[in-house]
Motif scaffolding. Sequence first.
Motif, PDB file in Angstrom:
ATOM      1  N   UNK A   1      -2.190   9.545   1.377  1.00  0.00           N
ATOM      2  CA  UNK A   1      -1.410   9.977   0.213  1.00  0.00           C
ATOM      3  C   UNK A   1      -1.222  11.483   0.321  1.00  0.00           C
ATOM      4  N   UNK A   2      -0.003  11.885   0.560  1.00  0.00           N
ATOM      5  CA  UNK A   2       0.303  13.308   0.672  1.00  0.00           C
ATOM      6  C   UNK A   2       0.552  13.881  -0.709  1.00  0.00           C
ATOM      7  N   UNK A   3      -0.207  14.931  -1.085  1.00  0.00           N
ATOM      8  CA  UNK A   3      -0.054  15.544  -2.395  1.00  0.00           C
ATOM      9  C   UNK A   3       1.167  16.449  -2.428  1.00  0.00           C
ATOM     10  N   UNK A   4       1.676  16.610  -3.635  1.00  0.00           N
ATOM     11  CA  UNK A   4       2.817  17.513  -3.824  1.00  0.00           C
ATOM     12  C   UNK A   4       2.375  18.963  -3.641  1.00  0.00           C
ATOM     13  N   UNK A   5       3.310  19.798  -3.228  1.00  0.00           N
ATOM     14  CA  UNK A   5       3.108  21.242  -3.085  1.00  0.00           C
ATOM     15  C   UNK A   5       1.958  21.577  -2.133  1.00  0.00           C
ATOM     16  N   UNK A   6       1.764  20.689  -1.130  1.00  0.00           N
ATOM     17  CA  UNK A   6       0.770  20.944  -0.076  1.00  0.00           C
ATOM     18  C   UNK A   6      -0.632  21.216  -0.629  1.00  0.00           C
TER      19      UNK A   6
ATOM     20  N   UNK B   1      -1.340  -2.737 -10.008  1.00  0.00           N
ATOM     21  CA  UNK B   1      -0.408  -2.881  -8.889  1.00  0.00           C
ATOM     22  C   UNK B   1      -0.875  -3.950  -7.911  1.00  0.00           C
ATOM     23  N   UNK B   2      -2.204  -4.064  -7.749  1.00  0.00           N
ATOM     24  CA  UNK B   2      -2.761  -5.022  -6.785  1.00  0.00           C
ATOM     25  C   UNK B   2      -3.046  -6.383  -7.395  1.00  0.00           C
ATOM     26  N   UNK B   3      -2.743  -6.556  -8.697  1.00  0.00           N
ATOM     27  CA  UNK B   3      -3.128  -7.786  -9.382  1.00  0.00           C
ATOM     28  C   UNK B   3      -2.397  -9.008  -8.859  1.00  0.00           C
ATOM     29  N   UNK B   4      -1.219  -8.809  -8.245  1.00  0.00           N
ATOM     30  CA  UNK B   4      -0.460  -9.952  -7.741  1.00  0.00           C
ATOM     31  C   UNK B   4      -0.727 -10.211  -6.260  1.00  0.00           C
ATOM     32  N   UNK B   5      -1.670  -9.498  -5.689  1.00  0.00           N
ATOM     33  CA  UNK B   5      -2.050  -9.741  -4.295  1.00  0.00           C
ATOM     34  C   UNK B   5      -3.454 -10.336  -4.262  1.00  0.00           C
ATOM     35  N   UNK B   6      -3.910 -10.678  -3.050  1.00  0.00           N
ATOM     36  CA  UNK B   6      -5.252 -11.247  -2.885  1.00  0.00           C
ATOM     37  C   UNK B   6      -6.275 -10.179  -2.516  1.00  0.00           C
ATOM     38  N   UNK B   7      -6.003  -8.947  -2.888  1.00  0.00           N
ATOM     39  CA  UNK B   7      -6.872  -7.836  -2.515  1.00  0.00           C
ATOM     40  C   UNK B   7      -8.277  -8.011  -3.098  1.00  0.00           C
ATOM     41  N   UNK B   8      -9.287  -7.632  -2.290  1.00  0.00           N
ATOM     42  CA  UNK B   8     -10.673  -7.690  -2.752  1.00  0.00           C
ATOM     43  C   UNK B   8     -11.072  -6.400  -3.467  1.00  0.00           C
ATOM     44  N   UNK B   9     -10.209  -5.411  -3.476  1.00  0.00           N
ATOM     45  CA  UNK B   9     -10.499  -4.156  -4.144  1.00  0.00           C
ATOM     46  C   UNK B   9      -9.855  -2.985  -3.423  1.00  0.00           C
ATOM     47  N   UNK B  10     -10.116  -1.778  -3.913  1.00  0.00           N
ATOM     48  CA  UNK B  10      -9.531  -0.597  -3.292  1.00  0.00           C
ATOM     49  C   UNK B  10     -10.427   0.613  -3.522  1.00  0.00           C
TER      50      UNK B  10
ATOM     51  N   UNK C   1       0.830  -1.210   0.000  1.00  0.00           N
ATOM     52  CA  UNK C   1       0.000   0.000   0.000  1.00  0.00           C
ATOM     53  C   UNK C   1       0.865   1.261   0.000  1.00  0.00           C
ATOM     54  N   UNK C   2       1.935   1.240   0.790  1.00  0.00           N
ATOM     55  CA  UNK C   2       2.834   2.405   0.842  1.00  0.00           C
ATOM     56  C   UNK C   2       3.491   2.647  -0.504  1.00  0.00           C
ATOM     57  N   UNK C   3       3.898   1.556  -1.158  1.00  0.00           N
ATOM     58  CA  UNK C   3       4.541   1.711  -2.465  1.00  0.00           C
ATOM     59  C   UNK C   3       3.590   2.307  -3.500  1.00  0.00           C
ATOM     60  N   UNK C   4       2.342   1.846  -3.496  1.00  0.00           N
ATOM     61  CA  UNK C   4       1.364   2.390  -4.451  1.00  0.00           C
ATOM     62  C   UNK C   4       1.102   3.859  -4.154  1.00  0.00           C
ATOM     63  N   UNK C   5       0.954   4.194  -2.858  1.00  0.00           N
ATOM     64  CA  UNK C   5       0.638   5.581  -2.473  1.00  0.00           C
ATOM     65  C   UNK C   5       1.761   6.552  -2.830  1.00  0.00           C
ATOM     66  N   UNK C   6       2.984   6.040  -2.968  1.00  0.00           N
ATOM     67  CA  UNK C   6       4.115   6.928  -3.272  1.00  0.00           C
ATOM     68  C   UNK C   6       4.514   6.902  -4.743  1.00  0.00           C
TER      69      UNK C   6
END
Length: 693
Positions: A202-207, A128-137, A90-95
């Motif tokens: 998810x922190x956006x750029x430039x505040x 990004x989530x296709x290789x996990x067992x995620x039920x969605x996002x 999740x952290x990798x996707x968010x960044x």
Amino acid sequence: MAKPPLPKQLQQRLVRTYAKIDNTHYQRPRRLAFYRHIAITSIILIALGLFLRFHLIEAAEDLFESKIKQQLDSQSAALKFWLKTETNLATRIASRHRVLKLLQQIESASVTKKAELQKSLSEIVDQELSFSDSAGFLIINKDGYVVASTNRGHINQQLPRASVRLIEVVSESTFRLSEVMHSDDFLPDQNLPPILLIATRIEQMENRGYYYLVELLDASIEFNAITSLYRSDEQIEMYYFNSDGLMISESPLLAEIKQRGLLLNDQINSTILNVKLVDPVSKSQLPIFPVQHALSIGNATKFEHYRSYRDEDVLGVWIWVDELNIGLVVEVNKEEMLQLLSPLLFTELMMFALLTLSAIAMVIYQMRLRRLDDQVNAFEKLGQYKLEKKIGEGGIGSVYLAQHALLRRPTALKVLKRSLLSEEVIDRFELEVQQTALLGHPNTIQVYDYGLSPDGTFYYAMEYVRGFTLADYISEFGAMPQERVIAILLQVCGSLAEAHSRGLIHRDIKPPNIMLSEQGGIFDHVKVLDFGLVKDISDPEATQLTQTQSIAGTPSYIAPERLQDPKICDPRTDIYALGAVAYNMLSGKDLFTGTNALQIALAALKEKPVPITEVVPSPIEAKLAALVMQCVSREPAQRPRDIFEIIEILEPLQRIHPWSQQHAKNWWQKYSSPLLSKQETSKEPISEALNSL
């Protein structure tokens, strides 16, 4: 006056009488000694039987306690590993830069353009989530509006305030994981099974503000995945629970639980949030003892005896993880455990029966036991596996074709060489087993079992694949047509993609570690072998274990930066090796050559490889040639950024240059026999092979 001599006939009768008396005189002590021997032996056997009965029962209980504690520790480790893997994903996707850029564009886009951007964002996260067992996002903004989602119908809808608040709380927690909940408690009117949430801010750029990435996890799938890593004995039950005393994992005893009327809602065929762990003896519906103890005191320090929620007499241990609000109970039915001791009672009766036998019979019996014990010891040299022949050699051990004693299943058994035995090598061997067991991709070799023989030999059992390696193919036939190369590379990429998504780097991709096989009627099915040099870049302890000052791997396929610094390791080192393998398949030649490993390493550091177009026997697609040369670039930054980029290039090429199953089948029927016969022929007699360990 002398007495007349006795008649001769009377003398003979007296001699026979005295002889009979004398014989009885000597036979009586012998009989008494024999009876005394039997009596003493009987007393010894009775005492020994009682002693063994007491201590064997005690040992059996200790064994079960050890097994259950081991299951508890294994499950705790698996839970932590699963949580770390999911939060890292999740952290990798968010960044991701692409994710942040699309969110920035969505804020200022028109209505039409915004919908297009939201669709692109949803597709990127889905991939990004296709290789996990995620039920969605879901990706929501700070006002609770859905910006992107697996379910496109949710986009632009506003979540209830309670759901938004839940996401905020979860994202600020230590592990960013929610408790197991009914899906309707988070997304009303959704027909989903119980779920967990992983929320990442998810922190956006430039505040410019912030968003939340919310990953939905199917509780049943996730907990089944965790428990499947360390399967317990049939007599042992394992289940997770929450702070409300509800079971939050799927139980294999669902049918029995339903029959006993323990489901809160018998219309739902699941135990998750559907079983209240209540003490059957308590009239006030108090939780069972492990739940009470875990919530008030904490972990169990010893084997405890109590009544289970199924009203059974059990022995068990448990833990409680405060940060996750999750508890785990591992228990065994006491009656079933005692039933396993019935052979001991039968043995005791047999020992009493032996009291009527002679000393000779007991000696024979002991001799038979001794021979049986020798056979058992010989059988246990490598656990349950009988070695048949040596079929290969690996970096830290030899590979044997073996057969499970009970299942009769052909198995490839990898055995650590005794000559290499050291603490570091043993740790690395154990790491290979543990890391490979976490991988489930169909193109990755599967691990069945792991053990240590009585003489200290480490081994593990994996699936036996009947086929041949790319090294065997190239040695026999030389270069491979580009259509087949593309098909094989895509399968290898699939295996590496799963490994990389879990933070694991193979570090030894080369032709001998890529096998082609026929499985279930599918020809050219790829298996990636030998994760013996695998490195977990997400786990500091595993990283320390594999960090040495020596260079692990095969020189022709080691990335130049690792030749300079063995500690460097990331997915691009596997990408370099994959490019070198592709170069070898297309041309039949190595990327660099030399008379020894040092010369090859120096060539990799100082020379540029000959362009693939100059060494292939027939022209190949320009994009394929460019991809191969890009993968083997000396500079890591010039290589594809990850495996998925390689897949995106290869998939269109496969449509242009297909290698169909009919092509593969025709080739196998015509040319595979010489290669397969090499695998069928033992390289070394098994007696000599074992002596060489």
